[in-house]
Design a protein around this motif. Structure first.
Motif, PDB file in Angstrom:
ATOM      1  N   UNK A 188       0.827  -1.203   0.000  1.00 47.07           N
ATOM      2  CA  UNK A 188       0.000   0.000   0.000  1.00 47.07           C
ATOM      3  C   UNK A 188       0.866   1.260   0.000  1.00 47.07           C
ATOM      4  N   UNK A 189       1.945   1.223   0.759  1.00 45.83           N
ATOM      5  CA  UNK A 189       2.827   2.387   0.849  1.00 45.83           C
ATOM      6  C   UNK A 189       3.624   2.615  -0.435  1.00 45.83           C
ATOM      7  N   UNK A 190       3.636   1.639  -1.338  1.00 47.63           N
ATOM      8  CA  UNK A 190       4.314   1.799  -2.633  1.00 47.63           C
ATOM      9  C   UNK A 190       3.439   2.481  -3.685  1.00 47.63           C
ATOM     10  N   UNK A 191       2.179   2.728  -3.342  1.00 42.07           N
ATOM     11  CA  UNK A 191       1.279   3.347  -4.315  1.00 42.07           C
ATOM     12  C   UNK A 191       1.900   4.636  -4.825  1.00 42.07           C
ATOM     13  N   UNK A 192       1.881   4.810  -6.122  1.00 40.46           N
ATOM     14  CA  UNK A 192       2.496   5.970  -6.751  1.00 40.46           C
ATOM     15  C   UNK A 192       3.898   5.687  -7.250  1.00 40.46           C
ATOM     16  N   UNK A 193       4.513   4.645  -6.692  1.00 43.03           N
ATOM     17  CA  UNK A 193       5.851   4.243  -7.120  1.00 43.03           C
ATOM     18  C   UNK A 193       5.782   2.953  -7.919  1.00 43.03           C
ATOM     19  N   UNK A 194       4.990   2.010  -7.407  1.00 44.50           N
ATOM     20  CA  UNK A 194       4.881   0.697  -8.043  1.00 44.50           C
ATOM     21  C   UNK A 194       3.595   0.027  -7.602  1.00 44.50           C
ATOM     22  N   UNK A 195       3.224  -0.997  -8.343  1.00 46.66           N
ATOM     23  CA  UNK A 195       2.130  -1.857  -7.925  1.00 46.66           C
ATOM     24  C   UNK A 195       2.736  -3.137  -7.370  1.00 46.66           C
ATOM     25  N   UNK A 196       1.986  -3.802  -6.533  1.00 49.40           N
ATOM     26  CA  UNK A 196       2.478  -5.033  -5.927  1.00 49.40           C
ATOM     27  C   UNK A 196       1.351  -6.050  -5.866  1.00 49.40           C
ATOM     28  N   UNK A 231       6.450  -6.906  -8.046  1.00 47.47           N
ATOM     29  CA  UNK A 231       6.473  -5.447  -8.075  1.00 47.47           C
ATOM     30  C   UNK A 231       6.650  -4.965  -9.499  1.00 47.47           C
ATOM     31  N   UNK A 232       5.861  -3.980  -9.892  1.00 47.00           N
ATOM     32  CA  UNK A 232       5.973  -3.371 -11.217  1.00 47.00           C
ATOM     33  C   UNK A 232       5.978  -1.870 -11.019  1.00 47.00           C
ATOM     34  N   UNK A 233       7.027  -1.215 -11.497  1.00 48.24           N
ATOM     35  CA  UNK A 233       7.122   0.236 -11.331  1.00 48.24           C
ATOM     36  C   UNK A 233       6.024   0.922 -12.121  1.00 48.24           C
ATOM     37  N   UNK A 234       5.586   2.043 -11.588  1.00 49.74           N
ATOM     38  CA  UNK A 234       4.589   2.835 -12.297  1.00 49.74           C
ATOM     39  C   UNK A 234       5.221   4.171 -12.661  1.00 49.74           C
ATOM     40  N   UNK A 235       4.615   4.867 -13.584  1.00 49.15           N
ATOM     41  CA  UNK A 235       5.143   6.172 -14.000  1.00 49.15           C
ATOM     42  C   UNK A 235       5.035   7.127 -12.818  1.00 49.15           C
ATOM     43  N   UNK A 236       6.159   7.673 -12.414  1.00 48.46           N
ATOM     44  CA  UNK A 236       6.143   8.621 -11.304  1.00 48.46           C
ATOM     45  C   UNK A 236       5.869  10.022 -11.835  1.00 48.46           C
ATOM     46  N   UNK A 237       5.444  10.892 -10.946  1.00 46.12           N
ATOM     47  CA  UNK A 237       5.097  12.259 -11.347  1.00 46.12           C
ATOM     48  C   UNK A 237       6.310  13.045 -11.818  1.00 46.12           C
ATOM     49  N   UNK A 238       7.472  12.754 -11.251  1.00 40.06           N
ATOM     50  CA  UNK A 238       8.669  13.501 -11.639  1.00 40.06           C
ATOM     51  C   UNK A 238       9.431  12.838 -12.781  1.00 40.06           C
ATOM     52  N   UNK A 239       8.903  11.739 -13.309  1.00 44.55           N
ATOM     53  CA  UNK A 239       9.516  11.090 -14.450  1.00 44.55           C
ATOM     54  C   UNK A 239      10.615  10.105 -14.107  1.00 44.55           C
ATOM     55  N   UNK A 240      11.026  10.063 -12.843  1.00 40.21           N
ATOM     56  CA  UNK A 240      12.088   9.141 -12.435  1.00 40.21           C
ATOM     57  C   UNK A 240      11.511   7.760 -12.205  1.00 40.21           C
ATOM     58  N   UNK A 248      11.052  -1.693  -1.271  1.00 34.89           N
ATOM     59  CA  UNK A 248      10.018  -2.593  -0.772  1.00 34.89           C
ATOM     60  C   UNK A 248      10.494  -3.319   0.482  1.00 34.89           C
ATOM     61  N   UNK A 249      11.723  -3.807   0.483  1.00 36.40           N
ATOM     62  CA  UNK A 249      12.258  -4.482   1.671  1.00 36.40           C
ATOM     63  C   UNK A 249      12.311  -3.538   2.866  1.00 36.40           C
ATOM     64  N   UNK A 250      12.664  -2.289   2.635  1.00 34.23           N
ATOM     65  CA  UNK A 250      12.661  -1.283   3.695  1.00 34.23           C
ATOM     66  C   UNK A 250      11.254  -1.121   4.256  1.00 34.23           C
ATOM     67  N   UNK A 251      10.261  -1.013   3.392  1.00 28.30           N
ATOM     68  CA  UNK A 251       8.881  -0.834   3.841  1.00 28.30           C
ATOM     69  C   UNK A 251       8.368  -2.059   4.598  1.00 28.30           C
TER      70      UNK A 251
END
Length: 119
Positions: free
Chosen positions: A37-45, A58-67, A78-81
């Motif tokens: 849940x905390x990865x929302x905006x960065x990736x889907x899980x 995990x699949x990365x999603x398009x971030x707002x800043x393009x990174x 993810x391991x940190x979270x």
């Protein structure tokens, strides 16, 4: 009338996919869900159970800043979270008694105040 030039195509963001595996006997599903849940905006899980393991896709999603995170960065985040959620669960478990006493005293005082105001 001049024909309209073709629209510029933006380069497609590179999609990063990572699978992270956890032993279900030592890792709770709740912590994995909270970390996802905390990865929302960065990736889907997507968490799947495979025998005695949880596999987190995990699949990365398009971030707002393009990174876009690299596969190693995504896995590390993810391991940190997950570790953070495990720690939160341990702290909540160890402090449950104190937390319940504080809540009982607070709500008991509120109830006493209401009874005094009504009488």
């Amino acid at each position: 009338m001049r024909p309209m030039p073709p629209a510029a195509k933006l380069p497609a963001a590179s999609r990063v996919e990572v699978a992270v595996e956890f032993d279900s006997s030592i890792q709770s599903l709740g912590a994995l869900d909270a970390a996802a849940y905390r990865l929302i905006g960065t990736a889907t899980c997507q968490v799947n159970r495979a025998g005695d393991h949880y596999v987190c896709h995990l699949v990365s999603s398009d971030s707002k800043n393009g990174a876009v995170l690299s596969s190693d960065e995504l896995k590390e985040r993810f391991l940190y979270l997950v570790a953070d959620e495990n720690l939160r669960a341990r702290v909540a478990e160890k402090t449950a008694g104190v937390r319940n006493v504080i809540l009982a005293l607070a709500f008991g005082a509120l109830a006493a105040n209401q009874n005094n105001d009504a009488g």
